[in-house]
Enzyme design. Structure first.
Site, short mmCIF file in Angstrom:
data_model
loop_
_atom_site.label_atom_id
_atom_site.label_comp_id
_atom_site.label_asym_id
_atom_site.label_seq_id
_atom_site.Cartn_x
_atom_site.Cartn_y
_atom_site.Cartn_z
N VAL A 120 0.89 -1.17 0.00
CA VAL A 120 0.00 0.00 0.00
C VAL A 120 0.93 1.21 0.00
CG1 VAL A 120 -1.75 1.30 1.28
CG2 VAL A 120 -1.88 -1.20 1.17
N PRO A 121 1.09 1.87 -1.16
CA PRO A 121 2.26 2.75 -1.41
C PRO A 121 2.23 4.12 -0.77
CG PRO A 121 0.81 2.75 -3.32
CD PRO A 121 0.22 1.77 -2.35
N CYS A 122 2.31 4.16 0.56
CA CYS A 122 2.38 5.46 1.24
C CYS A 122 3.70 6.18 0.93
CB CYS A 122 2.20 5.29 2.74
SG CYS A 122 3.36 4.14 3.51
N HIS A 123 4.69 5.45 0.40
CA HIS A 123 5.96 6.09 0.04
C HIS A 123 5.80 7.08 -1.11
CE1 HIS A 123 5.74 2.49 -2.57
NE2 HIS A 123 6.38 3.23 -3.46
N ARG A 124 4.67 7.00 -1.82
CA ARG A 124 4.42 7.92 -2.94
C ARG A 124 3.79 9.23 -2.51
NH1 ARG A 124 1.89 3.00 -6.57
NH2 ARG A 124 3.83 1.80 -6.71
#
Length: 204
Positions: A173-177
């Site tokens: 779940v790409p919270c790094h984006r």
């Protein structure tokens, strides 16, 4: 005298080298029996990655946790035991698909994940944000404000930051984006070095 001999025999047995292959076979049997008896509520394993060793955990509903080493895997497992179920066991085969998709992602052969997710560790607005994060495409970024607008609550910028900071499924779940409005990285559960690595991987 006999007691001394018995104690010495026990000590010798305890000091004997452990047969790793035997232990592995016993663990596999335990894993199979637990699954067969429907006693396994949380399966977990660890995998190596360019951002360090990752703990993966899944329930029958889907992947429930991805944890970085800096989160302390033992503490993460203890939290899962408390919040989900004490029936938890290392069962790598249950996470083969997750491990394979992560490997494909890190080797640039996969841009999105096709996995069942269990988002039950998050609730309310945090879970709502985490449900929308996969809408940010591979190699793209959004600001916390843009994500707040995406979920229909433009004023909830700080709450979006909290939802990203407490995301139980980083990488997948790409919270790094999600970045600050000025384009700087902001915080990240795996540390800024891990966030930079992921963004550079996707930008390459």
């Amino acid at each position: 005298m006999n007691d001394t001999r018995n104690d010495s025999h026990i000590i010798d047995n305890l000091q004997a080298p452990v047969d790793a292959e035997l232990l592995d076979r016993l663990h596999q049997r335990l894993e199979q029996q637990a699954e067969h008896a429907d006693l396994l509520d949380v399966a977990y394993t660890t995998v190596d990655s360019p951002v360090g060793q990752l703990l993966l955990a899944a329930t029958p509903r889907g992947l429930i946790r991805v944890a970085y080493a800096n989160e302390d895997h033992e503490k993460v497992l203890a939290t899962l035991t408390h919040k989900v179920s004490p029936r938890i066991l290392r069962a790598p085969r249950r996470l083969d698909t997750v491990a394979r998709e992560l490997d494909e992602y890190f080797s640039k052969r996969r841009q999105s994940f096709d996995l069942d997710l269990d988002l039950s560790l998050s609730h309310g607005f945090r879970q709502l944000v985490q449900q929308h994060l996969p809408e940010i495409g591979y190699g793209q970024t959004r600001s916390y404000r843009e994500v707040a607008e995406l979920v229909g609550n433009p004023k909830a910028v700080r709450a979006v930051g909290t939802a990203c900071a407490t995301n139980p499924l980083p990488v997948v779940v790409p919270c790094h984006r999600v970045l600050r409005t000025d384009g700087t990285l902001g915080g990240y559960i795996g540390g800024l070095a891990a966030k930079t690595t992921l963004l550079e991987l996707e930008a390459a």
